[in-house]
Design an enzyme around this catalytic site. Structure first.
Site, PDB file in Angstrom:
ATOM      1  N   LYS A 280       0.696  -1.517   0.299  1.00 56.16           N
ATOM      2  CA  LYS A 280       0.092   0.080  -0.025  1.00 56.16           C
ATOM      3  C   LYS A 280       0.737   1.286   0.145  1.00 56.16           C
ATOM      4  O   LYS A 280       1.921   1.129   0.283  1.00 56.16           O
ATOM      5  CB  LYS A 280      -1.096   0.589   1.343  1.00 56.16           C
ATOM      6  CG  LYS A 280      -2.145  -0.929   1.761  1.00 56.16           C
ATOM      7  CD  LYS A 280      -2.938  -0.877   2.285  1.00 56.16           C
ATOM      8  CE  LYS A 280      -4.463  -2.095   2.452  1.00 56.16           C
ATOM      9  NZ  LYS A 280      -5.078  -1.574   1.868  1.00 56.16           N
ATOM     10  N   ARG A 354     -10.507 -11.508   1.133  1.00 52.52           N
ATOM     11  CA  ARG A 354     -11.478 -12.606   1.317  1.00 52.52           C
ATOM     12  C   ARG A 354     -10.491 -13.871   0.327  1.00 52.52           C
ATOM     13  O   ARG A 354     -11.466 -15.022   1.332  1.00 52.52           O
ATOM     14  CB  ARG A 354     -11.973 -11.760  -0.345  1.00 52.52           C
ATOM     15  CG  ARG A 354     -10.918 -11.716  -1.714  1.00 52.52           C
ATOM     16  CD  ARG A 354     -10.894 -10.944  -3.347  1.00 52.52           C
ATOM     17  NE  ARG A 354     -10.996 -10.019  -2.329  1.00 52.52           N
ATOM     18  CZ  ARG A 354     -11.179  -8.811  -3.307  1.00 52.52           C
ATOM     19  NH1 ARG A 354     -10.926  -8.179  -4.576  1.00 52.52           N
ATOM     20  NH2 ARG A 354     -11.212  -7.379  -2.948  1.00 52.52           N
TER      21      ARG A 354
END
Ligand code: BES
Ligand code: MN
Ligand code: ZN
Length: 495
Positions: A280, A354
């Protein structure tokens, strides 16, 4: 904090702070009128002079009023109440009452809100929301400050009711509100803890601690080895980049008959999300300590359920891992096999939520659940779509979706349903595996939910994307405790 319902006489009963409503209109509510008359029309005079504003959420503190045996009187603006006020406006006024009260030295307070009419809500709802708001207002997180903020002085709140026969029911509502705030407080604290403290192992210990203090609750923690045996290749592909071992934490609460199917809550517990090799950007990356707020909220909900001893069976599953870049981390293009047998091409290691959740959701099958709800700070795209006000709701079962939407409204913890249509599924196509872990730039929150939907076909399931609602950024940075309130409301309806 303690809450009690009482039939209290406004002028003669002794309280360190009376809390009274002031409406925008010709006639004040009966309780406020009584006080006004006894104290030389002080309310009317302050309204006339403009020092007291009757608009929703305004406050004015009066002290030492001759004619009234309480030391202070806190006046709360209700706004226009020709018929009734909205639930949202009630929430606003109890929140400002709580804040104003917490700034006084009062140790106890007596609230006279019986005359406030809220559209579509009963007295018990008002009492419950008030207890929740008042105890939430006292929440502090100063574990890591050398000088602690002053302890809140408020200890006891009396909720005045008009008739003796309301006392029992109101007390129950107050207790529910207090238990909700207690669960929210746990969720906030776990969320606010820094990533170097709140690791997967810390969350596992939290589970063990909760289980030790409650007979109906048991905890089990699966580490890397046990997850390998179960074939959780997707979960482990996230954990393996970190020095902290990933943990699948399972808590079972048995409040109902053994034969009764449990509710299952699954929480995303990424204790820090760097993005992994798909690193990130640096700005505000500290906020990725909040990437375990789904886990925090299912712990919090469990805490409330235990406090209320709800007669339900509940399983809480937390998928705890740290998403780090390292020589051992997953790389874009890696292909892993999930516990379900389905293979996944990891095109972006930052779509890790996920990957841990899909194996936790497959694991949930063994409980033959009544319904499974996962809670996750899953996508930045959900923040773009819904902002900070509504949690994103996805479900493969319309009845479950509607129940959750209504629970959100009742609990003042709203969700909004998003589409889970087949049309979106093809965005997850992979050239090399059964699916990719990302679905491209369009509808990122939807495709994340579509990914999870492929692992939840065997039970009624809902997914709550709390990326926008789990914490505040900026000057008020801190976890919100959402969606504990929504989840508890849902579970109470099922009880
Ligand atoms: N934890 C983040 C989602 C997130 C981002 C929550 C910002 C709150 C604020 C999640 O793991 C993530 O990084 N998602 C990616 C998915 C993308 C790579 C498909 C995202 O939202 O950018
Ligand atoms: Mn991520
Ligand atoms: Zn994440």
């Amino acid at each position: 904090m303690k809450f009690q319902a009482k039939v209290a006489e406004l002028l003669t009963h002794k309280s360190q702070c009376l809390v009274l409503p002031v409406v925008d209109g010709k006639k004040q509510p009966p309780a406020t009128q009584t006080f006004d008359k006894a104290c030389g029309n002080i309310v009317s005079r302050l309204l006339d002079s403009g020092d007291l504003k009757p608009r929703n959420g305004s406050t004015l503190l009066l002290t030492q009023q001759p004619g009234c045996s309480s030391e202070r009187v806190l006046l709360i603006g209700v706004g226009n109440m020709d018929k009734a006020i909205s639930s949202d406006n009630y929430a606003k006024l109890i929140n400002s009452a709580a804040l104003a009260l917490s700034r006084t030295p009062a140790k106890n307070a007596s609230v006279f809100f019986g005359d406030i009419k809220v559209a579509n809500q009963e007295e018990n709802w008002k009492a419950r929301q008030l207890a929740k708001a008042f105890s939430n207002a006292l929440y502090r997180f100063d574990d890591f400050k050398s000088s602690k903020s002053a302890k809140p002085t408020l200890k006891t709140v009396t909720y005045s009711v008009k008739q003796q026969k309301q006392v029992t029911e109101t007390n129950k509502a107050l207790k529910t509100g207090l238990a909700t705030a207690s669960g929210m407080s746990l969720a906030k604290t776990l969320g606010n803890l820094p990533g170097n403290v709140c690791t997967p192992a810390y969350l596992a210990n939290q589970a063990r601690k909760m289980a030790r203090s409650e007979a109906k609750l048991s905890a089990k923690v699966l580490g890397q080895k046990q997850m390998q045996e179960l074939g959780m290749g997707s979960f482990l592909s996230v954990a393996k980049g970190s020095d902290q071992e990933g943990k699948l934490i399972v808590l079972e609460y048995k409040g109902a008959k053994k034969s009764e199917a449990p509710f299952v809550l699954v929480g995303k517990g990424i204790t820090f999300d760097t993005g992994g090799i798909s690193l990130k950007p640096g700005a505000a990356m500290d906020e990725m300590k909040y990437d375990m707020c789904g886990a925090a909220s299912v712990f919090g909900t469990l805490q409330s359920v235990v406090e209320l001893q709800l007669p339900i069976n509940l399983v809480v599953i937390v998928a705890a891992a740290e998403n780090m870049p390292s020589g051992g981390a997953s790389k874009p293009g890696d292909i892993v096999t999930s516990m379900s047998g389905k293979t996944i091409e990891i095109l972006n290691t930052d779509a890790e939520g996920r990957l841990v959740l899909c194996d936790a959701l497959t694991y949930a099958e063994r409980f033959k659940p009544k319904a499974v709800i996962d809670v996750a700070t899953l996508t930045g795209a959900c923040v773009v779509a819904l902002g900070a006000h509504a949690t994103g709701l996805y479900s493969n079962d319309d009845k479950l979706a509607n129940t959750l939407l209504q629970a959100g409204v009742a609990a003042q913890d709203k969700a909004w349903q998003m589409p889970l249509w087949d049309e979106y599924q093809s965005q997850l196509d992979s050239n090399f595996a059964d699916m990719a872990n990302i679905g491209g730039p369009k509808a990122g929150s939807v495709t994340a939910a579509c990914f999870l939907a492929r692992f939840t076909e065997s039970y009624p399931w809902a997914h709550l994307d709390i990326a926008g609602t789990a914490w505040h950024s900026g000057a008020n940075k801190g976890a919100t405790g959402r969606p504990v309130s929504l989840l508890l409301e849902y579970l109470m309806q099922g009880a």
